[in-house]
Every structure is written in structure tokens, then in C-alpha cells.
Write an enzyme that holds these catalytic residues in place. Sequence first.
Site, short mmCIF file in Angstrom:
data_model
loop_
_atom_site.label_atom_id
_atom_site.label_comp_id
_atom_site.label_asym_id
_atom_site.label_seq_id
_atom_site.Cartn_x
_atom_site.Cartn_y
_atom_site.Cartn_z
N PRO A 1 -19.25 -1.48 6.79
CA PRO A 1 -20.50 -1.95 6.14
C PRO A 1 -20.72 -3.45 6.33
O PRO A 1 -21.87 -3.89 6.42
CB PRO A 1 -20.28 -1.61 4.65
CG PRO A 1 -18.82 -1.38 4.48
CD PRO A 1 -18.30 -0.92 5.81
N GLU B 1 -31.05 11.18 -9.37
CA GLU B 1 -30.88 11.95 -8.13
C GLU B 1 -32.21 12.50 -7.63
O GLU B 1 -32.50 12.46 -6.43
CB GLU B 1 -29.84 13.06 -8.35
CG GLU B 1 -28.43 12.49 -8.48
CD GLU B 1 -27.40 13.41 -9.13
OE1 GLU B 1 -27.64 14.63 -9.20
OE2 GLU B 1 -26.35 12.91 -9.57
N VAL C 1 -15.94 1.44 -2.04
CA VAL C 1 -14.61 2.01 -1.81
C VAL C 1 -14.75 3.26 -0.96
O VAL C 1 -15.67 4.04 -1.16
CB VAL C 1 -13.88 2.45 -3.10
CG1 VAL C 1 -12.69 1.59 -3.37
CG2 VAL C 1 -14.79 2.53 -4.28
N TYR D 1 -25.23 21.56 -12.41
CA TYR D 1 -24.74 20.90 -13.63
C TYR D 1 -24.34 21.93 -14.69
O TYR D 1 -23.48 21.66 -15.52
CB TYR D 1 -25.79 19.93 -14.19
CG TYR D 1 -25.75 18.59 -13.46
CD1 TYR D 1 -24.89 17.58 -13.87
CD2 TYR D 1 -26.54 18.37 -12.33
CE1 TYR D 1 -24.83 16.37 -13.19
CE2 TYR D 1 -26.48 17.16 -11.65
CZ TYR D 1 -25.63 16.17 -12.09
OH TYR D 1 -25.55 14.98 -11.41
#
Length: 404
Positions: A284, A140, A393, A98
Site C-alpha cells: 500500500p 456496508e 494489517v 447476520y
Amino acid sequence: MLSAKSAEVVEATLPVVGGAIGDITPLFYEKMFAAHPELLRDLFNRGNQANGSQRQALAGSIAAFATALIAAPDSRPDALLARIAHKHVSVGITNDQYRIVHEHLFAAIVEVLGEAVTPEVAAAWDEVYWLMANALIAIEDRLREESAAAQGLDPADLWRPYTVVARHQETEDVTTYLVRPADGKPLPPAAPGQYVSVRAELPDGAHQIRQYSLSGAPDGVLQFSVKRATAEAAGGPDGEVSNHLHATLRAGDVLDIAPPFGDVALADGDGPVLLASAGIGNTPMTAMLAKLAATGSTRRVVTVHGDRDQLSHAFRADLAQLTAKLPNAAAHVFYEQPLGDWPADRTGLVDLATVEVPAGTTAYLCGPLPFLRAVRGQLLTAGVPAADIHYEVFGPDLWLGQDA
Ligand SMILES: Cc1cc2nc3c(=O)[nH]c(=O)nc-3n(C[C@H](O)[C@H](O)[C@H](O)COP(=O)(O)OP(=O)(O)OC[C@H]3O[C@@H](n4cnc5c(N)ncnc54)[C@H](O)[C@@H]3O)c2cc1C
Ligand code: HEM
């Protein structure tokens, strides 16, 4: 929470930053990859860099986050963050990176906006960046720890070698792979709707990562299915990884795979479910349908799928078999160019006008953006609340944070 002073500055400069974001993001990536070429070679998807979609997703997400902070300074846009965090953990980014992104993003902002970036403006946007980064880091860390604990792994490295135990052809362009951990340890936890990342070593030595949704859950293996991205279909060059896997990956081969992640997964419940897909977007959906069938679900299940024709339709037989196993399920298939006799009202693109959408439906969608846009619109018209429409997506999410 954004400080009152920064909120004022961010609100005032949002139009300027938003207006220049199309110049800022390419410059940011250019600077970052010049300083760290290994990130483009081995971490970022260089196809998405070449076609610009990742830049758009990054820009869109920062703008959406800043807008949400201003509209509701005390709340966090968790859906937006979760989508990004799952992707980050799947590809294996680390918290210290980061700082790298921060350095090059802010250098690009200063270069593009010049004197408009006063110390006050820089400080306010710095606050936005770290609010977003720290929120992502927290999510995360949790995702990594949960997955690592379930597999007995170190959260710092979730990649594991998997052996391909079988491969079979679904259609001319779609291949299914069944893989088993090569280290003999148990499979990672997985939910239908989630994806794995695979890391392929390409002929030029680069390690490129791609995501593949689980397309079923046979015992003891992970199953995913890859459609070859051809120049003909995509309008760009042939896809690198999908074609490489098709050409080279065989039973007995070993491949690095990261455990399943993804914020779109079939939720438990008794209410009706609608699974809508187009093309390879049914991976999926097939996993979700398989799960419903395997658990003897009595839910109402409506499956809607669109494809070019019967031959391009992967999992066509699975759709029929799984639907037959469910007592309250119906499948509606649309072909653009059907082969042989095919009902007229099922010819063309997916259209929900003649499909009954039960009250209380939770919908899961996956397919190209025009498909998602059309089907989402039709579901809203049919009275399904936006909050009950979930979509996946197969690329950077260009809708992130927007009410499309
Ligand atoms: C959550 C998720 C789940 C997914 N699940 C599946 C799945 O179940 N099955 C499946 O088959 N796929 C799935 N995908 C898509 C998959 O990850 C890959 O994106 C896909 O296989 C294409 O990868 P590739 O390396 O072959 O193509 P890439 O090389 O990455 O190319 C991708 C696109 O970019 C274009 N492009 C590349 N270079 C350029 C350039 N220089 N200029 C212009 N355009 C360019 C290509 O023409 C192509 O259209 C999923 C993706 C995500 C994010
Ligand atoms: C606040 C900082 C960050 C923001 C706002 C951000 C935003 C995003 C977004 C929006 C996506 C696409 C998600 C999706 O649609 O699924 C993404 C993917 C990704 N991010 Fe980040 N990100 C940040 C930090 C980082 C860092 C520090 C790294 C590591 C260097 C990184 C590496 C990646 C990679 C490798 C992907 C997948 C790229 C691809 O497949 O094309 N990101 N990020």
C-alpha cells in the site's frame, strides 16, 4: 443507542462475557460451520480459522463495541465499524447472514455461560448485537451501492472476472499481477492504500478469498502483489492461496476479484506524510508513493522501510525512482542482514530515532504487529497525535477498538 436498562446489564455482565469470550468464539464458529460448511469452504479464510486470529478479532470487536457503548451510549465507534464493514463488503457477505451469526453466537454464549444467561441478560446482549449488526449493515449497504454505481453493477454481486494481463517477479517470493476486467467495463474506483479481494479455486474445490493491497495504479489495470507465505517464515504450514497463485496464475488466466475497499487510504492534503512499512507491508505504501509522484505532489514525504536484505526488498527500485520524482521526499531503508556495505545506523529493525518526523505529519503504517507496535510508539514519542497515525494489517485486526 443502548437502552438504559440494557446498558446496566451489559456493564454488569461485561466481565463475565469478556472472561468467557475465548471459549465462546471457537464454539460459535464450530456451530456455525457445522450448520453451514459452505461458509468455511467458500467465504471465511480457513487459514485464519486454523490459526485462531479471526476468532480473536471477532471477540475483540464485540467487547470493544460493548465497552464503547457503555462509555458513550449516544455515539458509535465508527472507526471500528468502518474497518469491519470494508472487510465484509470486500469478501461479499450478505445482510441475511447476520441472522446466521446471531443464532450460533447466542447458542454458544448460552452453552458456555449456562444459567448466568437469564432472559434479561440475553435481551441486553441481543440489543448490543443488533445495534452493531445494524450499524454494520448500514455502512456496508452504502459501500456496496457506491462501488456498484461507479461500475454499473448490481450491488448484490460485486465480484467480476479479471484477466491477468501481465505478471512479474519482484523478488524470489513476491509476484506482481496486472489485471483488467474481462467484461470490458471500466475499472472500479480505487484509492491508494485500499485492497482487492481475490477468490481462488483451490485443488480441493474450495473457493478461498484473500485480500491484496493495490501496489500501484498503472493505466487501465489493477495492480497487486503477492508474497508467498512459506512455512519457514510463518511457522505454520505453507499459505494456501499465495502459493497457489504463485504456482498457477499466469498471463491470460481469469480470476474473480472484488473491487477495492479499505478504510486506510491516502488522504488529500498539503501536510507532511510518513509512509512506514516492513516486508510486504510496502504494497500500500508503494501505491501511495506512486500516487504522490503521479500527481506531482510537493508535500514533504518521508518513507521508512524495513526488510531482511536488499534481495528480499520488493519495490526497491520503485522506491528510489518514485522518491527521486518528488521534490520533497526522502527514503530511509533498514536491513536486518544487509548485503555488502550498508550504513550502521540503517542496520537492524526500523528505528525512527535518526529519522526526522516533520511537525504536522500524517503517518501510514503497514507491517507485522510487532513492527506496528514499535513504530507507532516511536511516532507518539516524536509527538505525532494518535489520530494522525493510520495503519493496515495483513490479517484480522487484533487491535480493533483498542488504544494499542
Ligand atoms: C487488508 C489486507 C491487505 C493485504 N495485502 C497483501 C499484499 O499486498 N500482499 C500480500 O502478499 N499479502 C497481503 N495480505 C495478506 C493476504 O491476504 C494473505 O493473508 C496471505 O497471502 C496469506 O494467505 P495464504 O492463503 O497464502 O495463507 P493461509 O493459508 O491463509 O495461511 C495464513 C497463515 O496461517 C497459518 N496457518 C494456516 N493453517 C494453519 C494451521 N492449521 N495451524 C497453524 N497455522 C496455520 C499459515 O502458516 C500462515 O502463517 C493482505 C491481507 C489483508 C487483510
Ligand atoms: C455483528 C456481527 C459481526 C461482527 C461483530 C463481525 C466482526 C468481524 C471482524 C472484527 C472481522 C475482522 C475485520 C478485520 O480485522 O479486518 C470480520 C471479518 C469477517 N467477517 Fe464478520 N462480523 C460480524 C458479522 C459477520 C457475518 C454475518 C458474516 C457472514 C457470515 C461475517 C463474515 C466475515 C468474514 C468472511 C470475514 C473475513 C474473515 C477472514 O478473512 O478471516 N461476519 N468480522
